[in-house]
Write an enzyme that holds these catalytic residues in place. Structure first.
Site, PDB file in Angstrom:
ATOM      1  N   LYS A  88       1.071  -1.220   0.025  1.00 24.21           N
ATOM      2  CA  LYS A  88       0.021  -0.076   0.099  1.00 24.21           C
ATOM      3  C   LYS A  88       0.875   1.269   0.008  1.00 24.21           C
ATOM      4  CE  LYS A  88      -3.929   2.265   2.618  1.00 24.21           C
ATOM      5  NZ  LYS A  88      -4.783   2.174   3.886  1.00 24.21           N
ATOM      6  N   SER A 163      -9.585   2.071   3.301  1.00 23.15           N
ATOM      7  CA  SER A 163      -8.740   2.778   2.377  1.00 23.15           C
ATOM      8  C   SER A 163      -7.893   2.115   1.526  1.00 23.15           C
ATOM      9  CB  SER A 163      -7.817   3.851   3.049  1.00 23.15           C
ATOM     10  OG  SER A 163      -7.115   3.209   3.966  1.00 23.15           O
ATOM     11  N   SER A 187      -9.720  -0.171   7.396  1.00 17.03           N
ATOM     12  CA  SER A 187      -8.955   0.150   5.931  1.00 17.03           C
ATOM     13  C   SER A 187      -8.528  -1.165   5.329  1.00 17.03           C
ATOM     14  CB  SER A 187      -8.157   1.088   6.006  1.00 17.03           C
ATOM     15  OG  SER A 187      -8.782   2.453   5.877  1.00 17.03           O
TER      16      SER A 187
END
Lengths: 506, 481
Positions: A88, A163, A187
């Site tokens: 990420k 996210s 997330s």
């Protein structure tokens, strides 16, 4: 051709972390072919999915070739040797640009690996790129990415969640074996649920945050996105454990959870608590999701689990407390993006004031959701309001923590839905931040309490056939038990069809 | 009734650690700008603070030396504000649960012992340095100092005059130096002081206070406080009210200037630092550090006074700097030289200090020469060196290029011995008397102060090497004949 290299006898079209590692170690497939296959899949489907913000073709192939060379030389291979994984964009990889999904950091390349990245490298993993995310991890749909949202591989008109939406989409689409995300209020777990993959957030303090862009430090934790619980255990085992660079990392030793998953997928004697606030009394829970969760509970009971109702009386305040604590911490954590040392700096006329440098740089660099949260957090901490908001939220957090501690005295884990709904159409909540915040209703409490939590796919939604996530929450620092329970459920549920439809080549 | 000043000092002391408080960067002064930086002290995304254990130990030592209670559990907080030399946009400090609380420091002043209580001592990181006048392109930022470990010692408003404040600060610095907590170097910014100043009439409530910043010398502390007390008195006498302000000391013009008012004060939005766990200090560690606490300057001065009769003022000067005090004790040793201690203390803080100040020699050079200086002092006290010879020796040695000790040996050899023998003095004495027969007559007529004139004349001719008493004795003998 490249796919052929992965078409091993009995192997699915897209191999997972554990399978790939075994196949490479056994010489059944070369790491460079695996890496090339992963890159080829990215080439084929990334245009539709936008799961990546950066793909490191050269670095991935070079790392894979080193694995092959090591194997030829008879050198010992790490447990993840040759496994292609994505990271990420909140997490620093030396030499790869890091944006955290924000224009504010566009063009910035960190000098050092995050500890979790260094550990993946040491285990032999091949880093293929940086995945898309909501800006500074603030969002539940990936629509807050400054570079455009990821799309859901089950239905490209729908959100991937957030996210860590890019990581979830990439994993579901078979763009790499899995990857790392970050989970501040869900997330990792929520996009995993929306994309039909396994999302695992360990206990706060279990995995180092060094080199991970901070959103809300007391809630942030690095987690994994994979297609199976065994794969989650493999990545988790590689990254977990204390780190001298993170003073909040816990010194307790980490069990080898990958080896710990027993073949007997029996749940006899395991007590699973179902919080009534997360199922029976949950507002806004989609009927189809509720149905699948109840079926999953029945499956767990069939496997011998003692499934019982419990109550977490304070979790209904969890969302409010969460959005005060996380915004307060974010308001401080994001002050370093001021246009002075790195990141976006506004072009100003000579003689402009320092305040205008700050205001313009931050005004241009941050997106609307980030600004909204900075304003909320600044307000919650400001003189005169600190006690009513920030301090009160911390008190609620303590009550939520105590609710979980009480429930987990009599239960080995808690179980319920990960998300109240399946993936929604892109744009559906884009102008309603409150509706968006409520998507985190079942996930934020595990962050407030610091507990390990995992989302595993249940059966698809009865009407839409979209993925539904089942969430387990475990005891602090007992990730091993949590993974065992989820693994047993996964086996009872039966296999999922990988990759997700939008990434199938037929 | 007269107005009285009310003063409380806030002292920032740089802890003597090798590395910064939250990263491994060195803390040495004088490196090239931004040479001592890393992702942590630059505030890079993802960089996390890790607390320096030595900084905690030194802060505990400071607390113990000042009679504070040491918290077994303290906590760090974030103090939020934007400034280019504050890389993270917040300073990590301790606000709600500091490491040391309570405590006090007593100082002897002309008016008696003054007790200045200590509210608390907390750990924090320093900011970097903004340099506004070095480049026409704008402000330059040097982050070498960012993350330097500090303690802030927050004094209660117990002091009543500028002199009290200076005495308190001087004693504090001596303690921090003796305990190895801080080198106390105000020029390099290792010790910095802010003063909270108000005025009131005795027995009336305290007035509105102003905080004066930028006091980087004892002189600045004294002058700024004295001026601020006068300024506040003048404001009130003119019928005005003192406004709560932060003011800056302008040493060049000897005045304080307003920096910001209460209304402009920052809202620092403090909250607990989530990147650091609460700080636990084990009672065993506190006990260990307490047992290892060195003799503090007050005790040392008392011991010198009791054992050797060293005068208080000289002892205070010598004990300002423990390296000097240690060298002093080493030079004296345990033997008979201790008889000389009081004279030697006066000698070192008097003639030696004066010669040192006129020279470019280092403290270490002078400290290393203390054994030879003790020999010089002994010769002088015993009359084997005249005042003139002593002055010559010091001037010659301090002006030399070699180490002070070696230069002193050389100068002593050069200056030779004092002339005490009457036979050797007689020709000079007789010559002087012969030249000044008129003065001799005045003496014999009863005007005895003329003797001093003759002594001076003889000494001049002897180049200062004559023993004054022997010369006087011989002169009297001759004149009384």
């Amino acid at each position: 051709m490249l796919h052929a290299a992965l078409s091993l006898p009995g192997a699915p079209a897209v191999m997972g972390v554990v399978e790939t590692a075994h196949a490479i170690a056994a010489g059944a497939v070369r790491a460079s072919d695996v890496a090339a296959a992963a890159l080829a899949r990215i080439d084929a489907f990334e245009g539709d999915l936008h799961a990546f913000l950066h793909v490191d073709r050269t670095g991935a192939l070079a790392a894979a070739e080193r694995v092959d060379a090591d194997r030829r030389a008879g050198l010992p291979l790490g447990p993840l040797a040759g496994v292609p994984v994505h990271i990420k964009d909140m997490i620093a990889v030396a030499g790869m640009p890091l944006t955290a999904g924000s224009k504010m950091l566009a063009g910035w390349t960190p000098p050092l690996d995050a500890t979790v990245v260094a550990r993946l490298r040491a285990a032999g993993a091949v880093l293929i790129g940086k995945t898309n995310q909501d800006e500074f991890a603030m969002g539940s749909s990936n629509e807050n990415s400054a570079f455009g949202p990821s799309r859901n591989p089950w239905d490209r008109t729908r959100v991937a969640g957030g996210s860590s939406g890019g990581a979830a989409a990439a994993t579901a689409a078979g763009l790499g074996c899995g990857g790392l995300g970050t989970d501040t209020g869900g997330s990792v777990r929520q996009p995993a649920a929306l994309c039909g993959v396994v999302g695992f957030k360990p206990t706060w303090g279990r995995v180092s945050r060094a080199g991970v862009v901070a959103f809300a430090s007391s809630l942030d934790q690095v987690g994994t996105l994979t297609r199976s619980v065994a794969d989650a255990a493999a990545l988790y085992t590689a990254i977990a454990g204390s780190d001298p660079l993170d003073a909040t990392s816990d010194p307790r030793p980490v069990a080898d959870c990958a080896a710990d998953l027993t073949e007997a997928k029996d749940l006899r004697g395991v007590r699973l608590g179902v919080p009534i606030e997360y199922l029976d009394a949950a507002d806004g829970l989609d009927a189809g999701v509720r149905q699948r969760i109840e079926e999953a509970l029945a499956t767990l009971a069939q496997r011998g689990a003692d499934v019982r109702r419990v109550s977490l009386p304070h979790v209904r305040f969890g969302i409010a407390a969460y959005y005060l604590v996380c915004t307060a911490e974010a308001s401080a954590n994001l002050q370093r993006y001021d246009g002075v040392r790195f990141g976006h700096r506004a072009a100003l006329a000579p003689g402009a004031t320092l305040d205008s440098l700050y205001a313009t740089s931050r005004g241009e660099g941050f997106g609307p959701e980030v600004k909204r949260r900075i304003l909320l957090g600044t307000f919650a901490l400001s003189a005169g309001f600190h006690d009513a908001y920030y301090r009160k939220a911390c008190q609620v957090r303590r009550l939520v923590h105590d609710d979980f501690a009480r429930a987990l005295r009599d239960c080995d884990a808690l179980v319920g839905p990960t998300s109240p709904v399946c993936a929604w159409p892109l744009g559906a909540h884009a102008h309603d931040p409150l509706a968006m915040y409520l998507m985190d209703i079942f996930t934020v409490s595990a962050n407030l309490a610091g507990l390990p939590a995992l989302s595993v796919p249940a059966a698809p939604h009865p009407a839409s056939a979209l993925p539904v996530g089942l969430q387990f929450v475990g005891r602090a620092f007992d990730e091993a038990s949590l993974l065992r329970v989820a693994h047993a459920f996964e086996a009872a549920r039966g296999p999922c069809a990988w990759p997700a439809p939008a990434a199938r080549s037929e | 009734m007269a107005w009285q000043g009310v003063i409380g000092l806030e002292v920032h002391a740089q802890l003597r650690t090798r590395s910064k408080i939250f990263c491994a960067c060195p803390t040495t002064f004088g490196a090239a700008p931004n040479a001592h930086t890393c992702p942590v002290c630059l505030g890079h995304p993802g960089a996390l603070p890790v607390l320096n254990e030595r900084a905690v130990r030194l802060a505990v030592v400071a607390g113990l030396a000042l009679d504070c209670a040491i918290a077994t559990r303290s906590r760090f907080d974030r103090k939020n504000y934007f400034y280019p030399d504050l890389p993270k946009g917040y300073q990590i400090t301790q606000v709600t649960a500091p490491l040391c609380t309570g405590g006090h420091l007593d100082v002897a002043t002309a008016a008696g012992v003054v007790r200045g209580r200590i509210h608390h001592i907390h750990l924090e990181e320093d900011a970097g340095k903004s340099i506004h006048d070095a480049s026409p392109a704008g402000t330059l930022v040097d982050l070498n100092r960012a993350g330097t470990p500090l303690i802030e010692i927050v004094g209660e408003p117990d002091l009543r005059s500028a002199d009290d404040a200076v005495a308190w600060l001087r004693e504090l610095r001596a303690i921090l130096r003796h305990t190895g907590v801080c080198d106390g170097n105000m020029e390099e910014g290792s010790l910095r002081c802010d003063a909270n100043v108000s005025v009131h009439r005795p027995n009336a409530p305290f007035g509105t206070r102003c905080e004066i910043k930028n006091l980087n010398s004892f002189r600045a502390v004294r002058d700024a406080i004295a001026h601020e007390i006068e300024r506040q008195q003048a404001v009130i006498d003119a019928g005005g009210v003192v406004l709560q302000q932060t003011r800056l000391w302008d040493a060049e013009r000897s005045r304080t200037l307003p920096m910001r008012s209460k209304e402009e004060a920052h809202d620092y939005r403090y909250f607990p630092e989530p990147d650091l766990l609460p700080l636990h200090v084990a009672p065993e560690l506190v006990a260990e550090l307490r047992a290892a606490l060195p003799e503090l300057p007050a005790a040392r001065r008392a011991r010198w006074s009791a054992a050797w009769g060293v005068p208080a003022a000289a002892a205070a000067v010598l004990c300002d700097e423990p390296v000097r005090a240690d060298a002093f004790e080493r030079a004296l040793g345990a033997g008979p030289a201790a008889d000389l201690a009081a004279a030697f203390a006066l000698f070192v803080t008097g003639q030696v200090q004066a010669a040192h100040q006129r020279s470019a020699r280092t403290d270490a050079d002078v400290d290393a020469a203390l054994p030879v200086l003790l020999d010089v002092c002994a010769r002088w006290v015993q009359g084997r060196l005249t005042n003139k010879m002593l002055a010559d020796v010091l001037q010659s040695a301090f002006g030399g290029d070699a180490a002070l000790g070696a230069e002193l040996e050389r100068a002593l050899a050069q200056v030779g011995a004092v002339v005490t023998d009457a036979g050797a003095l007689a020709p000079t004495v007789d010559a002087v008397l012969a030249e000044h027969a008129d003065q001799a007559a005045r003496y014999r007529a009863g005007h005895t102060p003329v003797l001093g004139f003759f002594v001076g004349q003889v000494m001049r001719r002897l180049g200062g090497r004559g023993d004054a008493q022997a010369v006087q004795r011989l002169l009297q003998q001759r004149l009384d004949q």
